[in-house]
Write a protein that holds these residues in place. Structure first.
Motif, PDB file in Angstrom:
ATOM      1  N   UNK A   1       0.765  -1.281  -0.152  1.00  0.00           N
ATOM      2  CA  UNK A   1       0.019   0.235  -0.263  1.00  0.00           C
ATOM      3  C   UNK A   1       0.723   1.291  -0.093  1.00  0.00           C
ATOM      4  N   UNK A   2       1.914   0.594  -0.209  1.00  0.00           N
ATOM      5  CA  UNK A   2       2.746   2.079  -0.106  1.00  0.00           C
ATOM      6  C   UNK A   2       3.642   2.776  -1.216  1.00  0.00           C
ATOM      7  N   UNK A   3       2.466   2.349  -2.524  1.00  0.00           N
ATOM      8  CA  UNK A   3       3.438   2.247  -3.780  1.00  0.00           C
ATOM      9  C   UNK A   3       3.656   2.016  -4.083  1.00  0.00           C
ATOM     10  N   UNK A   4       5.290   0.708  -4.277  1.00  0.00           N
ATOM     11  CA  UNK A   4       6.350   0.219  -4.398  1.00  0.00           C
ATOM     12  C   UNK A   4       6.171  -0.975  -4.599  1.00  0.00           C
ATOM     13  N   UNK A   5       6.230  -1.811  -5.527  1.00  0.00           N
ATOM     14  CA  UNK A   5       6.049  -3.260  -5.717  1.00  0.00           C
ATOM     15  C   UNK A   5       7.671  -4.154  -5.426  1.00  0.00           C
ATOM     16  N   UNK A   6       7.370  -4.895  -5.298  1.00  0.00           N
ATOM     17  CA  UNK A   6       8.826  -5.664  -4.461  1.00  0.00           C
ATOM     18  C   UNK A   6       9.236  -6.888  -5.232  1.00  0.00           C
ATOM     19  N   UNK A   7       9.991  -6.672  -6.140  1.00  0.00           N
ATOM     20  CA  UNK A   7      10.313  -7.611  -7.155  1.00  0.00           C
ATOM     21  C   UNK A   7      10.950  -8.994  -6.425  1.00  0.00           C
ATOM     22  N   UNK A   8      11.864  -8.544  -5.561  1.00  0.00           N
ATOM     23  CA  UNK A   8      13.387  -8.687  -5.201  1.00  0.00           C
ATOM     24  C   UNK A   8      12.479  -9.886  -4.183  1.00  0.00           C
ATOM     25  N   UNK A   9      11.733  -9.778  -4.170  1.00  0.00           N
ATOM     26  CA  UNK A   9      10.861 -10.297  -2.571  1.00  0.00           C
ATOM     27  C   UNK A   9      10.819 -12.157  -3.017  1.00  0.00           C
ATOM     28  N   UNK A  10      10.623 -12.959  -2.203  1.00  0.00           N
ATOM     29  CA  UNK A  10      10.256 -14.136  -3.039  1.00  0.00           C
ATOM     30  C   UNK A  10       8.214 -14.471  -2.211  1.00  0.00           C
ATOM     31  N   UNK A  11       7.881 -15.427  -2.935  1.00  0.00           N
ATOM     32  CA  UNK A  11       6.558 -15.787  -2.867  1.00  0.00           C
ATOM     33  C   UNK A  11       6.200 -16.242  -1.098  1.00  0.00           C
ATOM     34  N   UNK A  12       7.807 -16.927  -0.520  1.00  0.00           N
ATOM     35  CA  UNK A  12       6.822 -16.948   0.602  1.00  0.00           C
ATOM     36  C   UNK A  12       7.527 -15.776   1.702  1.00  0.00           C
ATOM     37  N   UNK A  13       8.377 -14.988   0.739  1.00  0.00           N
ATOM     38  CA  UNK A  13       9.026 -14.117   2.018  1.00  0.00           C
ATOM     39  C   UNK A  13       7.550 -13.121   2.263  1.00  0.00           C
ATOM     40  N   UNK A  14       6.845 -12.226   0.992  1.00  0.00           N
ATOM     41  CA  UNK A  14       5.948 -12.032   0.843  1.00  0.00           C
ATOM     42  C   UNK A  14       4.502 -12.444   2.402  1.00  0.00           C
ATOM     43  N   UNK A  15       4.508 -13.843   1.929  1.00  0.00           N
ATOM     44  CA  UNK A  15       3.357 -14.506   2.668  1.00  0.00           C
ATOM     45  C   UNK A  15       4.196 -14.096   4.403  1.00  0.00           C
ATOM     46  N   UNK A  16       5.572 -14.862   4.902  1.00  0.00           N
ATOM     47  CA  UNK A  16       5.623 -14.137   5.497  1.00  0.00           C
ATOM     48  C   UNK A  16       5.714 -12.902   6.771  1.00  0.00           C
ATOM     49  N   UNK A  17       6.050 -12.241   5.650  1.00  0.00           N
ATOM     50  CA  UNK A  17       5.531 -10.600   6.100  1.00  0.00           C
ATOM     51  C   UNK A  17       3.790 -10.194   6.405  1.00  0.00           C
ATOM     52  N   UNK A  18       2.839 -10.931   5.520  1.00  0.00           N
ATOM     53  CA  UNK A  18       1.705 -11.065   5.629  1.00  0.00           C
ATOM     54  C   UNK A  18       1.451 -11.349   7.123  1.00  0.00           C
ATOM     55  N   UNK A  19       1.594 -12.749   7.343  1.00  0.00           N
ATOM     56  CA  UNK A  19       1.173 -13.732   8.010  1.00  0.00           C
ATOM     57  C   UNK A  19       1.897 -13.133   9.402  1.00  0.00           C
ATOM     58  N   UNK A  20       2.614 -12.254   9.678  1.00  0.00           N
ATOM     59  CA  UNK A  20       3.505 -11.268  10.898  1.00  0.00           C
ATOM     60  C   UNK A  20       2.370 -10.334  11.393  1.00  0.00           C
ATOM     61  N   UNK A  21       2.674  -9.397  10.366  1.00  0.00           N
ATOM     62  CA  UNK A  21       1.467  -7.443  10.692  1.00  0.00           C
ATOM     63  C   UNK A  21       0.185  -8.571  10.855  1.00  0.00           C
ATOM     64  N   UNK A  22      -0.520  -9.134  10.277  1.00  0.00           N
ATOM     65  CA  UNK A  22      -1.576  -9.522  10.036  1.00  0.00           C
ATOM     66  C   UNK A  22      -2.260 -10.628  11.878  1.00  0.00           C
ATOM     67  N   UNK A  23      -1.361 -11.406  12.617  1.00  0.00           N
ATOM     68  CA  UNK A  23      -1.286 -12.093  13.577  1.00  0.00           C
ATOM     69  C   UNK A  23      -0.802 -10.671  14.891  1.00  0.00           C
ATOM     70  N   UNK A  24       0.026 -10.013  15.092  1.00  0.00           N
ATOM     71  CA  UNK A  24      -0.180  -8.724  15.652  1.00  0.00           C
ATOM     72  C   UNK A  24      -0.926  -7.858  15.587  1.00  0.00           C
ATOM     73  N   UNK A  25      -1.739  -7.418  14.621  1.00  0.00           N
ATOM     74  CA  UNK A  25      -2.585  -6.816  14.811  1.00  0.00           C
ATOM     75  C   UNK A  25      -4.193  -7.561  15.276  1.00  0.00           C
ATOM     76  N   UNK A  26      -4.257  -8.763  14.945  1.00  0.00           N
ATOM     77  CA  UNK A  26      -5.205  -9.667  15.429  1.00  0.00           C
ATOM     78  C   UNK A  26      -5.332  -9.139  17.477  1.00  0.00           C
ATOM     79  N   UNK A  27      -4.472  -9.096  17.594  1.00  0.00           N
ATOM     80  CA  UNK A  27      -3.945  -9.592  19.145  1.00  0.00           C
ATOM     81  C   UNK A  27      -3.879  -7.911  19.434  1.00  0.00           C
ATOM     82  N   UNK A  28      -3.470  -6.974  18.502  1.00  0.00           N
ATOM     83  CA  UNK A  28      -3.796  -5.617  19.111  1.00  0.00           C
ATOM     84  C   UNK A  28      -5.163  -5.241  19.172  1.00  0.00           C
TER      85      UNK A  28
END
Length: 573
Positions: free
Chosen positions: A393-420
């Motif tokens: 959502x910051x307007x950038x596309x991170x081609x260098x990041x693997x699909x698994x790394x993106x999943x890990x990023x999303x999972x990390x912030x989602x579970x943190x926001x769930x407990x928040x």
């Protein structure tokens, strides 16, 4: 009361506080499923409307029935169950109706037994209060035991990369804080979640797994010890921790992909896609256990004072943690020291038999508990950046990041926001739940304020700031957080409900909040005045309620001179 107490074990904390009112009417109905986003099976017709009138005009703890239902009971030989109301009731759209209370023989017998043993309602409430903590302990233990079974079943399905049996006691000392580093230094921007692997093995049914008695006993003792380390605060207490845990459990259960997993064809491609669409959270029971455990411990040993207040007081604990996330880091340290005790070794080795699993479990717990520090502006800014990056959502596309790394990023912030969200879930629930927890927090903050020496106050009086503070809290934190839960796209209709309740509570507070704060202030200050060692005066103005403290020596003179007088402003301790 007996029913709601039993439901509390299944449905979670606060269910035991529910009161039920029943309305009965008999007649023809139309049934069907309406189309729409929230389609569900429903009943329609005049019979349903009349039953609703019976419920509305009834009383708490009673069954209220119409004339048509009463006739059916009479025809069934149950006339002795019916007690006519003394006067007809005025039902909207129905006029005057003769109605009945339904009091079954079982209910009458129960009341006779109660009266014979001189059990009063106040006795029942007192016993319920005494047993509440144990019921909450049992509920939390059952939730953790259920997920532990899922972990065992999941482990049997996948091929483990590391050999099982490595003692988790080898990893992490009882407490991890040293002079050089704090727990805050352990927080990671991205946590690595297990890579999805399709297994040909048949998965065990978790419900068929029986945990050893020793494991269950250790789990029960662990939850009990955690409960004992919660202080008797008005808000930051074990009841709040259980309420947060219940919310985390609900949010985890609502995680769905674009297609429901049970309806997906059992192919490697569809299951892999489902794993990606849910960021891998649903397929890792260790993550779920960590989420629940973090919710349970997130306020252990909380002092009832905010981090800002601890810093202003120059508290030793504030210096220990370098003035950052003080309460959160302390809770992790206290809870982890309990968890790493030798008496829980069998439980730990069942939960995390390898060093790698224990490291990931620890990492999840640290990230999740630190995420509940919502008032640290630096941490919150970093979280917002990580969220925007994870969902691009910051307007950038991170081609260098693997699909698994993106999943890990999303999972990390989602579970943190769930407990928040779970930590402030009362703001996203029904108005009466929001009001209940809001007043608890208000009283805790007021106690912290009035415990300061007069003239040495380092914080503002909540009685003066609470109304505007709540509106700002909704606008700057609660509603944006609810929007994020909706935008992540995996929580289904529950995220829409959270946002809807948050917006409605905000508008209701804007209308009624000033009067509510005034009433809460009066209740708190009246209790405070009774507890003081010297007289206090409560003065009510149009805007607010204030309390003034009178010098003790002056009050002694007043007491001698006016011992017979009834001073409505002075309340003697």
């Amino acid at each position: 009361e007996i029913l709601t107490q039993k439901l509390e074990v299944t449905l979670g904390p606060d269910t035991g506080d529910l009161k039920l009112r029943f309305g009965l009417h008999s007649g023809p109905v139309t049934a069907g499923v309406l189309r729409g986003d929230k389609s569900r099976f429903q009943l329609f017709g005049d019979t349903v409307n009349t039953a609703a009138r019976m419920e509305h005009l009834g009383k708490i703890g009673k069954i209220h029935a119409s004339q048509s239902t009463a006739k059916l009971l009479q025809n069934a030989g149950k006339s002795h169950w019916l007690k006519p109301r003394e006067h007809p009731v005025q039902a909207k759209g129905k006029g005057n109706m003769q109605t009945y209370w339904v009091e079954t023989k079982c209910g009458s017998s129960h009341r006779r037994t109660s009266s014979s043993t001189n059990t009063t309602l106040s006795d029942t409430i007192e016993k319920t209060t005494d047993n509440r903590s144990q019921r909450l302990i049992n509920w939390n233990k059952d939730v953790l035991a259920r997920i532990l079974k899922q972990i065992i079943a999941h482990r049997s399905e996948i091929e483990t990369e590391a050999p099982l049996g490595t003692s988790s006691m080898q990893h992490y000392p009882p407490t991890s804080v040293t002079i050089e580093a704090t727990i805050l230094d352990e927080v990671e921007d991205v946590i690595e979640f297990p890579i999805f692997k399709k297994s040909s093995k048949r998965k065990l049914d978790p419900s068929n797994i029986k945990l050893d008695d020793a494991i269950l006993a250790q789990l029960d003792l662990l939850v009990t010890e955690i409960e004992n380390n919660y202080k008797d605060n008005d808000f930051h207490n074990f009841q709040h921790a259980s309420h947060v845990t219940m919310s985390v459990v609900k949010l985890l259960s609502q995680i769905t992909g674009p297609e429901d997993h049970h309806n997906c064809p059992s192919t490697n491609k569809s299951t892999t896609q489902y794993h990606k669409n849910t960021f891998g959270i649903t397929r890792d029971p260790l993550t779920r256990f960590a989420c629940v455990f973090a919710a349970l411990i997130h306020d252990v040993d909380h002092s009832g004072r905010s981090n800002g207040r601890l810093i202003q007081e120059g508290a030793l604990i504030a210096r220990l943690y370098n003035g950052k996330s003080i309460a959160e880091q302390n809770s992790i340290d206290v809870a982890w020291a309990i968890f790493m005790n030798r008496k829980y070794e069998e439980l730990r080795n069942t939960l995390c038999p390898t060093k790698a699993e224990m490291q990931r479990f620890r990492q999840l717990v640290v990230n999740l508990v630190i995420a509940t520090d919502i008032l640290d502006k630096d941490l919150q800014k970093k979280r917002n950046i990580r969220w925007d990056r994870a969902f691009q959502k910051d307007g950038n596309t991170y081609f260098e990041e693997s699909a698994q790394h993106m999943i890990n990023q999303q999972a990390t912030v989602v579970v943190e926001h769930m407990i928040q969200a779970s930590d402030v879930i009362h703001t996203m629930q029904h108005w009466h739940i929001y009001r209940k927890w809001n007043e608890m927090l208000f009283e805790e903050m007021c106690k912290a304020y009035y415990s300061q020496e007069e003239g040495q106050e380092t914080t503002k009086n909540p009685c003066d700031t609470w109304y505007k503070g709540e509106i700002a809290f909704f606008d700057s934190y609660i509603i944006p957080l609810a929007n994020k839960l909706k935008d992540c796209g995996i929580l289904g209709v529950v995220s829409e409900e959270c946002l809807d309740f948050a917006q409605k509570n905000r508008e209701e507070w804007k209308i009624r909040g000033q009067g509510i704060v005034k009433e809460m202030s009066k209740r708190f200050l009246s209790k405070l005045a009774k507890e003081q060692e010297y007289p206090t005066s409560i003065v009510e103005t149009e805007e607010k309620v204030i309390i003034s403290k009178t010098p003790f020596s002056y009050c002694e003179n007043i007491k001698k001179e006016e011992e017979e007088e009834d001073d409505v402003l002075s309340i003697w301790a």
